[in-house]
Design a protein around this motif. Sequence first.
Motif, PDB file in Angstrom:
ATOM      1  N   GLU A 106       0.823  -1.207   0.000  1.00  7.53           N
ATOM      2  CA  GLU A 106       0.000   0.000   0.000  1.00  7.53           C
ATOM      3  C   GLU A 106       0.858   1.258   0.000  1.00  7.53           C
ATOM      4  N   GLN A 107       1.945   1.232   0.750  1.00 13.62           N
ATOM      5  CA  GLN A 107       2.848   2.388   0.785  1.00 13.62           C
ATOM      6  C   GLN A 107       3.494   2.617  -0.576  1.00 13.62           C
ATOM      7  N   ALA A 108       3.934   1.540  -1.228  1.00 20.15           N
ATOM      8  CA  ALA A 108       4.538   1.671  -2.552  1.00 20.15           C
ATOM      9  C   ALA A 108       3.527   2.201  -3.561  1.00 20.15           C
ATOM     10  N   MET A 109       2.288   1.728  -3.493  1.00 23.64           N
ATOM     11  CA  MET A 109       1.261   2.187  -4.421  1.00 23.64           C
ATOM     12  C   MET A 109       0.861   3.637  -4.148  1.00 23.64           C
ATOM     13  N   ALA A 110       0.864   4.038  -2.888  1.00 22.11           N
ATOM     14  CA  ALA A 110       0.577   5.435  -2.564  1.00 22.11           C
ATOM     15  C   ALA A 110       1.645   6.342  -3.155  1.00 22.11           C
ATOM     16  N   ASP A 111       2.902   5.904  -3.108  1.00 19.42           N
ATOM     17  CA  ASP A 111       3.983   6.674  -3.715  1.00 19.42           C
ATOM     18  C   ASP A 111       3.790   6.793  -5.228  1.00 19.42           C
ATOM     19  N   ALA A 112       3.324   5.714  -5.847  1.00 14.16           N
ATOM     20  CA  ALA A 112       3.269   5.654  -7.303  1.00 14.16           C
ATOM     21  C   ALA A 112       2.001   6.259  -7.887  1.00 14.16           C
ATOM     22  N   THR A 113       0.875   6.108  -7.187  1.00 12.30           N
ATOM     23  CA  THR A 113      -0.414   6.518  -7.758  1.00 12.30           C
ATOM     24  C   THR A 113      -1.136   7.576  -6.940  1.00 12.30           C
ATOM     25  N   GLY A 114      -0.664   7.817  -5.722  1.00 14.34           N
ATOM     26  CA  GLY A 114      -1.380   8.725  -4.837  1.00 14.34           C
ATOM     27  C   GLY A 114      -2.477   8.056  -4.039  1.00 14.34           C
ATOM     28  N   ARG A 115      -2.652   6.736  -4.225  1.00  7.57           N
ATOM     29  CA  ARG A 115      -3.695   5.989  -3.511  1.00  7.57           C
ATOM     30  C   ARG A 115      -3.083   4.746  -2.877  1.00  7.57           C
ATOM     31  N   LEU A 163       5.871  -5.215 -10.489  1.00  8.65           N
ATOM     32  CA  LEU A 163       4.994  -6.371 -10.292  1.00  8.65           C
ATOM     33  C   LEU A 163       3.536  -5.933 -10.233  1.00  8.65           C
ATOM     34  N   ALA A 164       3.252  -4.900  -9.460  1.00 10.98           N
ATOM     35  CA  ALA A 164       1.869  -4.463  -9.282  1.00 10.98           C
ATOM     36  C   ALA A 164       1.277  -3.907 -10.571  1.00 10.98           C
ATOM     37  N   PHE A 165       2.012  -3.044 -11.263  1.00  7.97           N
ATOM     38  CA  PHE A 165       1.468  -2.421 -12.464  1.00  7.97           C
ATOM     39  C   PHE A 165       1.368  -3.401 -13.631  1.00  7.97           C
ATOM     40  N   ARG A 166       2.312  -4.325 -13.726  1.00  7.84           N
ATOM     41  CA  ARG A 166       2.335  -5.224 -14.881  1.00  7.84           C
ATOM     42  C   ARG A 166       1.426  -6.428 -14.689  1.00  7.84           C
ATOM     43  N   HIS A 167       1.257  -6.903 -13.453  1.00  6.37           N
ATOM     44  CA  HIS A 167       0.547  -8.160 -13.243  1.00  6.37           C
ATOM     45  C   HIS A 167      -0.598  -8.067 -12.234  1.00  6.37           C
ATOM     46  N   GLY A 168      -0.765  -6.943 -11.561  1.00  9.41           N
ATOM     47  CA  GLY A 168      -1.867  -6.781 -10.625  1.00  9.41           C
ATOM     48  C   GLY A 168      -3.133  -6.313 -11.322  1.00  9.41           C
ATOM     49  N   ASP A 169      -4.202  -6.219 -10.544  1.00 15.34           N
ATOM     50  CA  ASP A 169      -5.503  -5.828 -11.096  1.00 15.34           C
ATOM     51  C   ASP A 169      -5.755  -4.326 -10.939  1.00 15.34           C
ATOM     52  N   LEU A 170      -4.714  -3.535 -10.839  1.00 13.29           N
ATOM     53  CA  LEU A 170      -4.848  -2.113 -10.559  1.00 13.29           C
ATOM     54  C   LEU A 170      -5.552  -1.382 -11.701  1.00 13.29           C
ATOM     55  N   THR A 171      -6.435  -0.467 -11.329  1.00  9.43           N
ATOM     56  CA  THR A 171      -7.007   0.455 -12.313  1.00  9.43           C
ATOM     57  C   THR A 171      -6.256   1.782 -12.282  1.00  9.43           C
ATOM     58  N   ALA A 172      -5.661   2.112 -11.130  1.00  6.83           N
ATOM     59  CA  ALA A 172      -4.872   3.341 -11.026  1.00  6.83           C
ATOM     60  C   ALA A 172      -3.555   3.174 -11.758  1.00  6.83           C
ATOM     61  N   ARG A 173      -3.094   4.234 -12.366  1.00  3.76           N
ATOM     62  CA  ARG A 173      -1.825   4.224 -13.080  1.00  3.76           C
ATOM     63  C   ARG A 173      -0.859   5.204 -12.434  1.00  3.76           C
ATOM     64  N   PRO A 174       0.434   5.129 -12.760  1.00  2.47           N
ATOM     65  CA  PRO A 174       1.391   6.063 -12.155  1.00  2.47           C
ATOM     66  C   PRO A 174       1.044   7.511 -12.450  1.00  2.47           C
ATOM     67  N   LEU A 175       1.311   8.366 -11.482  1.00  2.00           N
ATOM     68  CA  LEU A 175       1.108   9.788 -11.678  1.00  2.00           C
ATOM     69  C   LEU A 175       2.034  10.282 -12.798  1.00  2.00           C
ATOM     70  N   PRO A 176       1.596  11.284 -13.565  1.00  2.00           N
ATOM     71  CA  PRO A 176       2.468  11.829 -14.617  1.00  2.00           C
ATOM     72  C   PRO A 176       3.801  12.286 -14.035  1.00  2.00           C
TER      73      PRO A 176
END
Length: 294
Positions: A106-115, A163-176
Motif C-alpha cells: 500500500e505504501q509503494a502504491m501510494a507513492d506511485a499513484t497517490g492511492r 509487479l503491481a502495475f504489470r501483473h496486478g488488477d490495478l485500475t490506477a496508473r502512475p502519476l504523470p
Amino acid sequence: MDQQHALIEKPAGRGDFARLWREARFDGMECLNARFQRHSYAPHTHETYVVGVITAGTELYRCRGSDRVAQAGQVVVLDPDVLHDGRPAADGYAYRMFYPSVGLFEQAMADATGRPVAPHFPAMELDDPELFLLIRGLHHGLEDPHREPLRTDTDAMRAFTLLAFRHGDLTARPLPAGREPVAVRRAREYLDAHLDDPVELAELAEAAGLSRFHLLRVFRAAVGTTPHGYLTDRRVARAKRLLAGPLPLAEVALACGFCDQAHFNRVFKGRVGVSPGQYRRGSNPIQDVLVSAA
C-alpha cells in the motif's frame, strides 16, 4: 502463519537448505533463500503476500483448487490468505522468496499513484524475465552486507511497483512524471553533499519534495541514471582526486562513502576498469612508495 512457522511445522529434510531472515527496513518482511530436494510444506496461508523467483528446478504445489507447477526462471506471486502447500518435483527446486506485508504494498502504491491500494494478482506463475532479474537481484542484495541502502530501496521500489502495475488488477496508473528540474537539482545537491554518508531513498525524496517513486522516474529521465548510479559516479570521481594525494587507500574508501576497502575496490574497478591501487600508480607514479608502505 508466517514462513518461519511453516518451516517449523515440517522441517527441512536431509540435504535441504533454508535460510530465513527479516528485514526491518521493509516492515519486518521475511526473506527466504532455500533449496529443497525432500521438504514438503503442509497446507498453510500467510497474512502477507508471497513474491519470489524459482532459480532452479521445479516446485509442485496445490492452490486455489488446482495442482500448479512453478519452474526455473518464473516469478511466483500469491495474495495474502491464500491456502497453498509446496513440494519438490523429481529434480528438486531452489527459490528466493519475499513475504511483503499488505502495508508495504500500500505504501509503494501510494507513492506511485497517490492511492494506498493493495493489488490482487490473478496469475500465480509469471513469465517475466525483467521482473525475474529485479526480484532476484534485490534478494541477493539483501544478503550482501555491503549493499548500500539507496541501492536496496531503489531495487525494492522498482521490483514491487513493476509487479503491481504489470501483473496486478490495478485500475490506477502512475502519476504523470513531468520534468521537475527543481526537484532533480535538489536531489543532486543532496547527493553531492552526502558522498561520505549512507543515503536513504526516503530522505532523498523528502529533500527533493517528491515521492520516492516519482523521484526515481524524473531523476532517471533528467540525468540518465538512478540516484544510486549518480551517487556512485560522484564517489568514484572524488576517489580519483584523492588518489592523487598521500591518503592510504582505506582512508580514501571511507572519505568517499564506501563500507570498507574491499567494497571500494569492487565498485571502483567496476567503474574504472582497474583497482584503486593500479589507478594511483598509473596516474601518480611517485606515490608507488606510499602505496607499498600502506
